[in-house]
Write an enzyme that holds these catalytic residues in place. Structure first.
Site, PDB file in Angstrom:
ATOM      1  CG  ASP A 134      23.880   8.928  64.691  1.00 19.98           C
ATOM      2  OD1 ASP A 134      24.432   9.661  65.610  1.00 19.98           O
ATOM      3  OD2 ASP A 134      22.950   8.992  64.246  1.00 19.98           O
ATOM      4  CB  CYS A 214      18.695  20.060  71.826  1.00 25.02           C
ATOM      5  SG  CYS A 214      19.602  20.088  70.661  1.00 25.02           S
ATOM      6  CB  CYS A 247      31.530  27.429  66.352  1.00 32.12           C
ATOM      7  SG  CYS A 247      33.172  26.992  66.811  1.00 32.12           S
TER       8      CYS A 247
END
Length: 376
Positions: A134, A214, A247
């Site tokens: 990350d 976001c 999703c």
């Protein structure tokens, strides 16, 4: 050296140490990614948390000059709490996103990568290895996509056939020439549910995100949250799962493979009001082991105030008045003033009028005026 057999051995060993999926790719430049990142910079869509050097993000040889291959790993994480806690009047709760449940995933993945490195060194003592998770330079998703871990979904997450997008990613660059795996065909098709569901329109189009819009980014910022986003944050303290929960590939996915990833509901979904007055030490003791604590307590406390406004929790008015009057941080005083206006009532209004006479910070004064205008 039989590198074909070595790859088979690495795959077998990875399963014994809790790596749920492993893939391999070459260490060649991620040219298409570089073009996309340049475009993101031009549009000012980046969050600012990323590695700023685009060459380091896309050229593995800059990180390990002898790079020949990259090993990508994925660990699946849970999506449901085994023990549920309810949010109710007087005991309202916030929520950390699923990727912040349990022990910080950076710690978990580094442990798996370290074990994998040690194993590879028993097979090839002189192997050159560089692992990252990350916060490393390489783009995790690009590596995972090219390694066949999953496809890059319209929600900008890697979607695996087995675990959906509920996976943590890490990678290891090596000088070992391991045969690359084939990427998986994109499975999103005509589905656009994540783009349509994004609360702030951060998903500009499938596969492209304006990170500055976001909610996951906004909850990590310091300072005031822009007005247009406050009503969208809801009770989120850190991160956002909307583009994952809608999703279809994630339907029914709830994977409890790793004990250290199991959420403590009192941490993953904590009471809001106690957060407002938590000391640095108390915050570190309770939340310090989770990834959502990396920015410190201030953004979490500010988000808790926004959550109380979202609930219009009148039982919190006294606490919010105290924050507005006594907290040394302008962002918290001002956000509390705005929240008091959202909740409303005579006590809130009187406190705002009184605070207006004593406050000398211009940004806080602006928030007090916003609060008063919401009541009137």
């Amino acid at each position: 050296m039989n590198y074909g057999q070595l790859k088979i051995d690495i795959i077998k060993y990875s399963k014994t140490i809790g790596i749920d999926k492993i893939g391999f790719t070459s260490a060649s430049t991620f040219s298409e990614l570089k073009n996309r990142l340049v475009r993101q910079q031009e549009l000012d869509y980046q969050s600012g948390f990323e590695e700023p050097d685009l060459n380091k993000r896309t050229e593995p040889s800059l990180l390990l000059p002898e790079a020949a291959s990259i090993i990508s790993i994925a660990l699946a994480y849970p999506t449901k709490m085994k023990i549920r806690v309810e949010s109710k009047r007087g005991e309202r709760r916030g929520i950390f996103c699923r990727a912040s449940w349990g022990v910080d995933y950076h710690t978990v993945l580094r442990d798996r990568l370290k074990k994998l490195e040690e194993y590879i060194h028993t097979k090839v003592p002189g192997a050159l290895l560089k692992s990252m998770v990350d916060t490393g330079e390489l783009a995790d998703r690009a590596v995972a996509e090219r390694s066949g871990i999953g496809w890059s979904g319209k929600n900008c997450a890697i979607i695996t056939p087995e675990f959906g997008s509920y996976v943590y990613l890490g990678e290891m660059i090596t000088n070992l020439p391991l045969e690359p795996d084939q990427p998986i065909e994109n499975g999103c098709g005509d589905c656009n549910k994540c783009v349509d569901a994004c609360p702030t329109g951060a998903l500009v189009q499938g596969g492209q995100i304006n990170a500055k819009r976001c909610i996951a980014f906004l909850t990590q910022t310091k300072g005031f949250v822009p007005d247009e986003f406050r009503g969208k944050i809801g009770n989120r303290l850190y991160g956002c799962d909307t583009c994952q929960t809608v999703c279809p590939e994630n339907k029914g996915k709830d994977l409890h493979f790793h004990e250290e990833m199991e959420p403590d509901p009192e941490i993953a979904k904590p009471l809001l009001r106690p957060l407002l007055f938590m000391s640095n030490r108390e915050f570190k003791e309770k939340f310090g082991h989770i990834s959502g604590a990396w920015r410190g307590k201030k953004p979490i406390q500010r988000n808790a105030i926004i959550a109380l406004a979202h609930y219009k929790d009148d039982t919190a008015v006294g606490d919010l008045i105290q924050v507005m009057k006594t907290d040394p941080r302008p962002e918290l005083r001002g956000t509390a003033a705005w929240a008091l206006g959202k909740i409303g009532g005579t006590f809130a209004e009187a406190a705002l009028v009184q605070a207006k006479e004593k406050e000398d910070d211009q940004e806080v004064l602006a928030e007090i005026n916003k609060g008063l205008s919401l009541i009137q």
